[in-house]
Structure formats: C-alpha cells, structure tokens
Design an enzyme around this catalytic site. Structure first.
Site, PDB file in Angstrom:
ATOM      1  N   GLU A 105      -6.310 -10.753  -1.249  1.00 57.34           N
ATOM      2  CA  GLU A 105      -7.115 -10.513  -0.034  1.00 57.34           C
ATOM      3  C   GLU A 105      -8.605 -10.428  -0.354  1.00 57.34           C
ATOM      4  O   GLU A 105      -9.340  -9.614   0.224  1.00 57.34           O
ATOM      5  CB  GLU A 105      -6.664  -9.207   0.657  1.00 57.34           C
ATOM      6  CG  GLU A 105      -5.178  -9.156   0.967  1.00 57.34           C
ATOM      7  CD  GLU A 105      -4.736  -7.934   1.772  1.00 57.34           C
ATOM      8  OE1 GLU A 105      -5.596  -7.230   2.319  1.00 57.34           O
ATOM      9  OE2 GLU A 105      -3.516  -7.708   1.843  1.00 57.34           O
ATOM     10  N   GLU A 124       0.794  -1.239   0.000  1.00 59.25           N
ATOM     11  CA  GLU A 124       0.000   0.000   0.000  1.00 59.25           C
ATOM     12  C   GLU A 124       0.823   1.284   0.000  1.00 59.25           C
ATOM     13  O   GLU A 124       0.555   2.215   0.766  1.00 59.25           O
ATOM     14  CB  GLU A 124      -0.974  -0.014   1.201  1.00 59.25           C
ATOM     15  CG  GLU A 124      -1.842  -1.263   1.216  1.00 59.25           C
ATOM     16  CD  GLU A 124      -2.728  -1.399   2.453  1.00 59.25           C
ATOM     17  OE1 GLU A 124      -2.743  -0.477   3.288  1.00 59.25           O
ATOM     18  OE2 GLU A 124      -3.406  -2.432   2.582  1.00 59.25           O
TER      19      GLU A 124
HETATM   20  O1  9MR Z   1      -7.363  -8.098   8.841  1.00 59.36           O
HETATM   21  C1  9MR Z   1      -6.317  -7.371   9.432  1.00 59.36           C
HETATM   22  C2  9MR Z   1      -6.740  -6.840  10.798  1.00 59.36           C
HETATM   23  O2  9MR Z   1      -6.979  -7.921  11.685  1.00 59.36           O
HETATM   24  C3  9MR Z   1      -5.667  -5.935  11.365  1.00 59.36           C
HETATM   25  O3  9MR Z   1      -6.143  -5.326  12.555  1.00 59.36           O
HETATM   26  C4  9MR Z   1      -5.268  -4.861  10.362  1.00 59.36           C
HETATM   27  C5  9MR Z   1      -4.075  -4.042  10.855  1.00 59.36           C
HETATM   28  O4  9MR Z   1      -2.946  -4.876  11.013  1.00 59.36           O
HETATM   29  O5  9MR Z   1      -4.911  -5.445   9.115  1.00 59.36           O
HETATM   30  C6  9MR Z   1      -5.932  -6.208   8.534  1.00 59.36           C
HETATM   31  O6  9MR Z   1      -5.467  -6.744   7.291  1.00 59.36           O
HETATM   32  C7  9MR Z   1      -5.191  -5.790   6.275  1.00 59.36           C
HETATM   33  C8  9MR Z   1      -3.990  -6.284   5.497  1.00 59.36           C
HETATM   34  O7  9MR Z   1      -2.912  -6.537   6.342  1.00 59.36           O
HETATM   35  C9  9MR Z   1      -3.607  -5.309   4.399  1.00 59.36           C
HETATM   36  N1  9MR Z   1      -4.724  -5.000   3.537  1.00 59.36           N
HETATM   37  C10 9MR Z   1      -5.951  -4.613   4.211  1.00 59.36           C
HETATM   38  C11 9MR Z   1      -6.340  -5.661   5.265  1.00 59.36           C
HETATM   39  C12 9MR Z   1      -7.670  -5.308   5.922  1.00 59.36           C
HETATM   40  O8  9MR Z   1      -7.556  -4.102   6.609  1.00 59.36           O
END
Ligand code: 9MR
Length: 383
Positions: free
Chosen positions: A288, A171
């Site tokens: 994802e 990102e």
């Molecule tokens: O699903 C993840 C959530 O449990 C965490 O709190 C968050 C922050 O670490 O990240 C979420 O996963 C993200 C992923 O790492 C990157 N793309 C977006 C995902 C959803 O927010």
C-alpha cells in the site's frame, strides 16, 4: 529550484515527456500521455520495467473510477500487472445484509484484470474496520465463527484460481492495547473469537482458495524507531508462531504508508522485516505504498514532488535490496484519488493543500515518483 517541467526533463532523460510534442499543458503540467508515448508506456511503463526484474507492480483500484473514468482504466492497463481493490472486497461493500452478498464491483475488477492480463490481490477477509452497519447487532460470540468461515468460503471460493494473493488478516497487531503478544484487543474478531481467529481465517482461506498466496498485512512497521520496532517484532513473532503451528501462511504484506519528512530512517526496519520473513520462507509484498507529503514546508509543487520522489527512491532501494520482495503496489495510482485527501485528517500542517502521494498526478501525468519507481525496478536484482 527546478520547475516541474525541468524536473520531468531531467528525471526522464532525453526522450522525456517534456521533449515529446503535445505532452505538456500550458501550465507546465504534463498531459495524459497517449498510448503511443513510448517514454512512459509500453517498454517504458512501470510494468515493463518491473517485469524485466521478475517483479509485479500495481495499485489499489477505486471501483467508482474503474466504472466511470476511461483515463483511469487506460492508465491501469498501460502501467500495471497487478491490481488490488481499494474497498470493494471489504465486508461493508460485499455484505449489504447479513444474508446477502453484492459482488458487482468485485466481479468488475476481476473481469477487468482478466481482460488485461493482470493479476489480482484480494483485500481483505478479516479486518477490524470496514464492517457493515448490521455487523455489531447481528454477530456475537455464538455465531462469529460461522460468519467468518462462511464469508471466507463464499468470497474466497468465488474467485478461487483467479487470485494472486489474499490479505487474509489485516492489521491484527496493535501494541497500545497492552497484550504481551501485541494482539489488537479492540478488534471485534478478537473480542468474539479470541486470538485463534487468525489461524481459523488462514486455514479457511487455504481450503477456499488453495492457489492464492495467503498474506498477513500490516502498517507502521517500517521505520527505525522504538514504537515501530515493537510492532515489527510482534508481527514477526506472530508469523513465526503461525509457521510453527503449521498454519498456512505464504507472505507478509508491508503496507508502507510512509512520510515525506521523518526523523527516522527505514532501511534497518525494512531489512528486519525482509530477513524475518525470509527465515520463515515467506514472500514479501509492498502492498500500500504512498508518501504523506503534508509535512513538506514548501508549497512549490515541483519541489514537493521531488521530495516525495526521493522518499520513494530511498524506500524502494531498501525494499528491493535482496530478492524477497516480489510485488510493489501503491495505494492508488493518481493523486486524483487518495485516502490522504479524504476529509482533512491528513492536512494538519497544510490544510489548504491537497496531497500528492502517488506516482501519477491528478491529470494522470507521471510525477517524479513514477520515475523513481522505474529507476528502483531497474536497479533491483532479478527475481
Ligand atoms: O483507502 C481506503 C479508504 O477509501 C477506506 O475508506 C478505508 C476504510 O475501508 O480504507 C482505506 O484503505 C486502507 C486499507 O484498506 C488498509 N490499510 C490502510 C488503508 C488506508 O486507510
């Protein structure tokens, strides 16, 4: 209107779950299938249908569920040939202090995958989120490069030879920040190291793990609208520039957090990404995938699930057209655990309803999206 039971029967055909004794609970919800349920496991599993086309399919794994929930472990082993940690390879989990690492959950996931013959995607080395509390005070312009390089060497080196791929940078593009190249200027990595942090991360990752496919991963690049089009263009420009500068880069990850209701389609967007990646010799992964169902008007669960499945079908039909997409992972396996149900942020239109964005329902029974995924794998060309 179809009931969930009727939908399952129709979606899965004559040998469907509904036709199998014992697989439907009293409320018409499918129960967790037993391992000898050939309708959805073994030759009927997502991984069997994917593998027949040379595809990998997997999901993000929540470390708590992996540790505590046998049903979840069984589902993973039965359905998937690749896994990605939802959180346990992020800095805030791996780095309790500036000088120490905690690999407990990450090691467990890698060991689980090895035991079950699954591949592992690493997620992620460099992101502006999920940084530990100590980061802001301990890391500065003077030592940021050392922190970044040490982290990638230590974590990448620990799992070298065991990883299918790594999301090296996650990102990094954010158009509202206003730079011509689209770089996210609010990222602490950008602020401390400038745009060069991306190349540094990829070069360090290649040296730490020469066999993992090094991936750039991003979101909101899928839909056919101006906003996502601009971001898509900036992502592809970044990848093109990296290739021109001989930065080691092997794949584009399209996160694919999509929506049940949208005025925009995604087939042009997805094909622009795929064509762009193909021109650079990159593999493409859907990393994802999930479908935010908050905007669906009806509360009828079977209807909602059907709409979500239709979005899966449309999206994967676009993504699996051609042969560039080599892996399809959803962000979680079951609605029991999805970031879309953390707090109320994603329940704006239906605050009293939990979301059902994933291929398995909270009881680990296959939802219509499961059958849509399988069907799309069946319709895909062999990789
Ligand atoms: O699903 C993840 C959530 O449990 C965490 O709190 C968050 C922050 O670490 O990240 C979420 O996963 C993200 C992923 O790492 C990157 N793309 C977006 C995902 C959803 O927010």
């Amino acid at each position: 209107m179809l009931t969930r039971r009727e939908w399952m029967r129709q979606a899965a055909g004559v040998t469907a779950v509904a036709a199998m004794p014992g697989l439907l609970g009293s409320k018409g919800h499918a129960k967790t299938p037993s391992s000898d349920d050939q309708a959805i496991s073994g030759a009927g599993s997502l991984k069997a249908h994917a593998a027949a086309r040379g595809l990998l399919t997997g999901c993000a794994v929540n470390a708590n569920l992996l540790r505590e929930d046998e049903g979840f472990r069984k589902l993973l082993a039965e359905q998937y040939n690749i896994v990605v940690p939802e959180n346990c390879m992020k800095w805030n989990i791996l780095r309790p202090t500036a000088d120490t690492y905690n690999f407990t959950d990450a090691d467990s996931l890698v060991a689980f995958a090895e035991t079950h013959g699954m591949k592992v995607r690493g997620h992620n080395f460099v992101w502006h989120e999920a940084l530990p509390g100590w980061f802001a005070t301990a890391v500065n312009k003077g030592n940021a490069q050392k922190f970044l390089v040490d982290h990638i060497r230590t974590v990448g080196g620990r799992y070298t030879g065991k990883m299918h791929s790594w999301d090296v940078v996650n990102e990094a593009i954010w158009i509202p920040d206003g730079r011509p190249d689209g770089m996210r200027t609010s990222s602490p990595w950008f602020q401390m190291l400038g745009p060069g942090y991306i190349d540094l991360a990829f070069r360090t990752a290649r040296a730490a793990d020469p066999t993992a496919l090094l991936t750039y991963n991003d979101y909101s690049i899928e839909y056919d609208n101006d906003e996502e089009g601009k971001k898509r263009t900036a992502v592809l420009a970044l990848l093109r520039r990296m290739k021109a500068d001989k930065v080691p880069l092997d794949a584009l990850g399209i996160q694919s957090h999509i929506h049940s209701v949208s005025k925009d389609g995604f087939s042009r967007g997805v094909s622009e990404l795929i064509e762009g990646a193909k021109a650079l010799g990159l593999q493409v992964f859907v990393t994802e995938l999930d479908v935010n169902d908050d905007a669906i008007d009806t509360d009828d669960m079977a209807e909602r699930d059907k709409i979500v499945a239709e979005v899966y079908r449309n999206y994967l039909t676009a993504a699996l057209n051609g042969t560039e997409v080599k892996a399809v992972l959803t962000w979680g396996a079951s609605d029991k655990n999805t970031w879309l149900n953390h707090g109320t942020k994603f329940r704006k239109q239906h605050p009293d309803r939990t979301q059902r964005p994933l291929p398995f329902d909270p009881e680990y029974a296959p939802a219509p999206a499961f059958f849509a995924m399988r069907e799309c794998f069946d319709n895909a060309k062999k990789r």
